[in-house]
Enzyme design. Structure first.
Site, mmCIF file in Angstrom:
data_model
loop_
_atom_site.group_PDB
_atom_site.id
_atom_site.type_symbol
_atom_site.label_atom_id
_atom_site.label_comp_id
_atom_site.label_asym_id
_atom_site.label_seq_id
_atom_site.Cartn_x
_atom_site.Cartn_y
_atom_site.Cartn_z
ATOM 1 N N LYS A 13 -25.413 -5.179 -0.316
ATOM 2 C CA LYS A 13 -26.194 -4.276 -1.171
ATOM 3 C C LYS A 13 -25.450 -3.960 -2.477
ATOM 4 O O LYS A 13 -26.042 -3.973 -3.545
ATOM 5 C CB LYS A 13 -26.484 -2.941 -0.439
ATOM 6 C CG LYS A 13 -27.215 -3.095 0.879
ATOM 7 C CD LYS A 13 -27.560 -1.737 1.491
ATOM 8 C CE LYS A 13 -26.373 -0.857 1.790
ATOM 9 N NZ LYS A 13 -25.463 -1.351 2.837
ATOM 10 N N ARG A 150 -19.710 2.119 12.138
ATOM 11 C CA ARG A 150 -20.671 2.197 11.023
ATOM 12 C C ARG A 150 -21.930 1.391 11.346
ATOM 13 O O ARG A 150 -23.045 1.793 11.014
ATOM 14 C CB ARG A 150 -20.007 1.695 9.732
ATOM 15 C CG ARG A 150 -18.954 2.681 9.212
ATOM 16 C CD ARG A 150 -18.009 2.038 8.218
ATOM 17 N NE ARG A 150 -18.661 1.604 7.004
ATOM 18 C CZ ARG A 150 -18.153 0.683 6.181
ATOM 19 N NH1 ARG A 150 -16.996 0.096 6.451
ATOM 20 N NH2 ARG A 150 -18.803 0.341 5.104
#
Ligand code: AMP
Length: 197
Positions: A13, A150
């Site tokens: 991203k 995560r």
């Protein structure tokens, strides 16, 4: 142009957000970068966020929503923005909807990065090595143990955003495992369509 890039950590991203900034003159709003800056500066937000980030967990919605609300008020965000790493929960997505509605603004697209989770750990190990080789400080949460946490946070809280935006007709998908230029080309095609729609 107002976009969201959605995908687990290591999906690419940040890389694509930087390219969108260069191509479209919009700003990248990365909550991870903003939080890391707050930690480095030792602000009140940074002090609250540090341990949570080091453990690979999500910082509270209240803190993150507050940071984004302040940031999108700044003049450089008027031309448009690409959100990278926000929203990560339904509560954050709803807060963003409310912020935009209040300003009479809409999102153009939410771009979801489809990835192979098993390959992401390898990517993050490489990211840490590249960063070190460049003489830059390596992120404390870019190690396999915290990274796994995560990924779990993504699966349990953030994955719910795909149906949220699909229902609103905004979700578009790219293959996040494709070469970087190919991902950029797919995003460009999506944006051409979204902007001309
Ligand atoms: P990132 O750079 O996007 O991978 O984010 C790094 C860390 O910052 C995450 O693991 C979280 O601890 C925190 N963080 C970043 N964005 C958010 C968010 N939208 N909501 C909650 N925590 C966040």
């Amino acid at each position: 142009m107002r976009l969201i890039l959605l995908g687990p950590p290591g999906a690419g991203k940040g890389t694509q957000a930087q390219r969108l900034v260069e191509r479209h003159g919009i700003v990248q709003l990365s909550t991870g970068d903003m939080l890391r800056a707050a930690v480095a500066a030792g602000t009140e937000v940074g002090l609250k966020a540090k341990a949570v980030m080091d453990a690979g967990q999500l910082v509270s919605d209240e803190i993150v929503i507050g940071i984004v609300a302040d940031r999108i008020e700044e003049p450089d965000a008027r031309k448009g923005f690409v959100l990278d790493g926000f929203p990560r929960t339904i509560a954050q997505a709803e807060a963003l909807d409310a912020m935009l509605k209040q300003k009479g603004l809409k999102l153009d697209a939410v771009i979801e990065f489809k990835v192979d989770n098993d390959k992401l750990v390898g990517r993050i190990v490489q990211r840490a090595k590249d960063t070190e080789a460049a003489g830059l400080p390596v992120r404390k949460d870019d190690n396999p143990e915290v990274f796994t946490k995560r990924l779990q946070e993504f699966a349990s809280l953030t994955a719910a955003l795909s149906p949220y935006y699909r229902e609103r007709g905004l979700l578009r998908t790219v293959d996040g495992m494709a070469p970087i230029d190919q991902v950029s080309a797919s995003i460009a095609a999506i944006l051409d369509e979204a902007v001309s729609a």
